[in-house]
Design an enzyme around this catalytic site. Structure first.
Site, mmCIF file in Angstrom:
data_model
loop_
_atom_site.group_PDB
_atom_site.id
_atom_site.type_symbol
_atom_site.label_atom_id
_atom_site.label_comp_id
_atom_site.label_asym_id
_atom_site.label_seq_id
_atom_site.Cartn_x
_atom_site.Cartn_y
_atom_site.Cartn_z
ATOM 1 N N HIS A 1 44.698 36.669 45.259
ATOM 2 C CA HIS A 1 43.930 36.378 46.469
ATOM 3 C C HIS A 1 42.657 35.601 46.123
ATOM 4 O O HIS A 1 42.238 34.705 46.859
ATOM 5 C CB HIS A 1 43.543 37.674 47.170
ATOM 6 C CG HIS A 1 44.691 38.388 47.810
ATOM 7 N ND1 HIS A 1 45.478 37.837 48.793
ATOM 8 C CD2 HIS A 1 45.198 39.635 47.601
ATOM 9 C CE1 HIS A 1 46.402 38.697 49.169
ATOM 10 N NE2 HIS A 1 46.261 39.801 48.455
ATOM 11 N N HIS B 1 47.210 41.227 40.956
ATOM 12 C CA HIS B 1 47.522 40.981 42.366
ATOM 13 C C HIS B 1 46.292 40.492 43.126
ATOM 14 O O HIS B 1 46.325 39.460 43.800
ATOM 15 C CB HIS B 1 48.060 42.264 42.994
ATOM 16 C CG HIS B 1 48.337 42.164 44.454
ATOM 17 N ND1 HIS B 1 49.590 41.973 44.975
ATOM 18 C CD2 HIS B 1 47.505 42.236 45.535
ATOM 19 C CE1 HIS B 1 49.527 41.913 46.290
ATOM 20 N NE2 HIS B 1 48.279 42.089 46.664
ATOM 21 N N GLU B 2 45.210 41.231 43.010
ATOM 22 C CA GLU B 2 44.006 40.856 43.759
ATOM 23 C C GLU B 2 43.445 39.519 43.299
ATOM 24 O O GLU B 2 42.872 38.764 44.089
ATOM 25 C CB GLU B 2 42.948 41.948 43.643
ATOM 26 C CG GLU B 2 43.301 43.249 44.329
ATOM 27 C CD GLU B 2 43.720 43.056 45.774
ATOM 28 O OE1 GLU B 2 43.162 42.172 46.452
ATOM 29 O OE2 GLU B 2 44.601 43.789 46.229
ATOM 30 N N HIS C 1 43.475 32.090 45.651
ATOM 31 C CA HIS C 1 43.703 31.491 46.968
ATOM 32 C C HIS C 1 42.376 31.014 47.563
ATOM 33 O O HIS C 1 42.279 29.919 48.134
ATOM 34 C CB HIS C 1 44.367 32.534 47.866
ATOM 35 C CG HIS C 1 45.004 31.972 49.095
ATOM 36 N ND1 HIS C 1 45.887 32.693 49.860
ATOM 37 C CD2 HIS C 1 44.888 30.772 49.724
ATOM 38 C CE1 HIS C 1 46.297 31.960 50.887
ATOM 39 N NE2 HIS C 1 45.696 30.803 50.834
#
Length: 587
Positions: free
Chosen positions: A473, A469-470, A476
């Protein structure tokens, strides 16, 4: 001053911060120099005798304040990862000053007039799409910051922002200090039945570090639910842990947050009213994808009945299991995580202890998280041991495009520490920008308990999922491809910023990825297909404990930025940082 690395752009690749040269006494002079320089740059823009153009006003504002932004990012990230009393004292002193600094810019009537003149002429400026949106964004930022208020209104807003900055800093620091002070001391090993051997050893090491050798210390994570609650068989200890967790900052004493939180809520309401909004929620949501309170309520009103009904079914199922065990008690909050795991084990015939030997941390990182990114996007990773580290537990990777050209730097900081805030999050030390010629330096932070020296770090499935999940980011931030720093990385609406990270979670259980990293830490044998099938079936088994603050909750609430700096610290704070700074400290 000549020794202070914060005052100069780093000569290391990617402008990588000089962690090796930092000292606590460098931050204050760097902040003051940055604010002074920024004000001079902004004043020159505001008082220019040239008619306002996109280049001499908006682009000039994008270039301004680079020293202050650099100092703020380094300090804001490190106060969340390697905090100490000197840094905390400086944070308390500096946050109100940074709020006042931002107000001095955004409430500058002469500067706003130039921005407004450009905004009113935006239809004839023939700007490209990014530049057009930047102009609209600047105008909106100024208006939402109070640029159209009367002088009396501006004075009141400045006072509110300054007080909010101080209160939010107090709140955040209290949470960290109270979490450390309420660590649960356990007298005997027998009370820890159900925990893994590495978790027990880590608890023993934590107690020894506090001068309590022979005992065990369970540190609280910065969440309402605590990971140990899912496996501890000792019900009385589970109750102690949850009650300690829920009592934080609300039991009196120097770390009590009730008064600061009440005051923050009141000030936010006053600020919203001053700016013409019915309440703080309306002010925040105007700038998010949802757009309005009505849309949020409409969504929640559809979700709530189903969620409550599901919770009741799950509670009934867990109570039946308790009754079958001839346990004479009614399900309580401290039982929920433990018995939800037992229900899952009964339903899918496996538990976490079967999985952990296949989730060794380094293999999850290199053969899972990074491998998936290489397979998906063609990017490659090379560890850089020559670049400085702010803590020995961190690792740094250089990231390359498929054509071998440099893309970014990636810092991995996965271990928990007493001076590190809870949860999991991504942050940027250097945001990408074509205008500034900057390639991104992105960091991922988790809070995985570190086992004693010589023992492997074996993750839970939830920790594996959080790592993927992290990294969504991080991608991104690394794939950011904008000209203007205002839009770099996760600088998107707060309720959209989770999209890339949630998408990246799917690769944790993708068969080709899973079989590459899920190997026994001792034998190297791949995870058995039958166990894989159980993992995939159970991956949709999400009980209310996660929605109500289980181990899944911190990464949902803490993403978007690592800084605790107030949203007002810069002329152009990324929206992700703004919400992380203000939201995570008071939510």
């Amino acid at each position: 001053m000549s020794e202070n690395p914060l005052l100069f752009e780093s000569a290391l690749p990617y402008r990588f911060p000089r962690f090796d040269l930092l000292r606590d006494d460098f931050y204050a002079p760097a902040f003051h120099s940055g604010m002074l320089q920024h004000l001079k740059e902004v004043d020159a823009i505001a008082r220019s005798e040239e008619p306002p153009t996109f280049e001499n006003t908006i682009v000039a504002l994008e270039r301004a304040g680079q020293l202050l932004s650099r100092v703020s990012r380094v300090f804001g990230n490190l106060i969340g990862t390697v905090s100490n009393p000197a840094m905390q004292a400086l944070e308390k002193d500096m946050m109100p000053k940074l709020a006042a600094h931002s107000d001095a810019i955004k409430l500058n009537g002469i500067l706003f007039t130039r921005v407004q003149q450009l905004y009113e002429r935006r239809g004839v400026l023939q700007l490209d799409r990014e530049s057009s949106w930047l102009l609209e964004r600047y105008y909106k930022d100024f208006v939402r910051a109070g640029a159209r208020l009367s002088e009396e209104g501006k004075a009141r807003l400045k006072a509110i922002n300054t007080e909010l900055a101080a209160l939010q800093t107090t709140f955040t620091q209290n949470v960290l200090k109270e979490s450390n002070s309420l660590a649960v001391l356990v007298e005997t090993r027998e009370e820890l039945s159900g925990l893994s051997e590495s978790a027990i050893a880590a608890a023993g090491a934590a107690a020894k570090a506090e001068g309590k050798e022979g005992k065990y210390l369970l540190r609280l994570m910065n969440t309402s639910g605590q990971p140990a609650l899912a496996s501890l068989t000792n019900r009385a200890l589970r109750e102690r842990i949850l009650k300690a967790s829920l009592s934080r900052c609300s039991r009196g004493g120097e770390f009590d947050n009730r008064q600061p939180l009440t005051r923050v809520a009141a000030l936010r309401g006053q600020r919203a009213a001053l700016l013409g909004y019915p309440n703080h929620a309306a002010y925040v949501l105007e700038d998010q994808t949802a757009g309005s309170i009505e849309k949020v309520h409409a969504l929640l009103s559809r979700l709530a009945p189903a969620a409550v009904a599901n919770a009741r079914r799950e509670a009934s199922e867990m109570q039946r299991l308790i009754d079958q065990e001839n346990r004479a008690f009614t399900l309580e909050a401290w039982d929920w995580a433990y018995y939800s795991e037992k229900v899952r084990a009964a339903r899918f015939a496996y538990d976490e202890s079967q999985l952990r030997p296949y989730f060794e941390m380094n293999r999850v990182l290199t053969d899972g998280v990074l491998f998936a990114a290489t397979k998906l996007y063609g990017i490659k990773f090379k560890e850089r041991t020559d670049l400085p580290r702010y803590h020995p537990d961190t690792r740094t990777f250089e990231v390359f495009n498929q054509d071998e050209s440099p893309l970014a730097c990636f810092i991995v900081d996965w271990y928990a520490r007493p001076n590190k805030r809870g949860g999991a999050w991504a942050s940027a030390y250097v945001p990408q920008s074509e205008l500034l010629g900057a390639k991104p330096v992105i960091a991922n932070h988790l809070n995985i308990p570190k086992p004693p020296e010589g023992q492997p770090t074996l993750l839970t499935f939830d920790e594996v999922n959080t790592a993927f999940h992290e990294f969504g980011h991080a991608l991104h931030g690394m794939f950011s491809n904008v000209r203007h720093p205002r839009f770099a990385g996760t600088s998107v609406p707060r309720d959209f910023v989770e999209y890339p990270s949630q998408v990246n979670e799917m690769w944790a259980t993708w068969p080709e990825i899973l079989k590459n990293y899920a190997k026994h830490h001792q034998t190297g044998e791949p995870i058995p297909p039958a166990l894989v099938d159980k993992v995939l079936a159970a991956s949709s088994f999400v009980l209310l404990r996660q929605a109500c603050g289980g181990s899944d909750f911190p990464r949902r609430g803490a993403d978007g930025g690592g800084a605790t700096l107030p949203a007002q610290f810069s002329i152009n704070p990324p929206s992700g940082q703004e919400s992380a700074a203000e939201g995570s400290s008071t939510a």
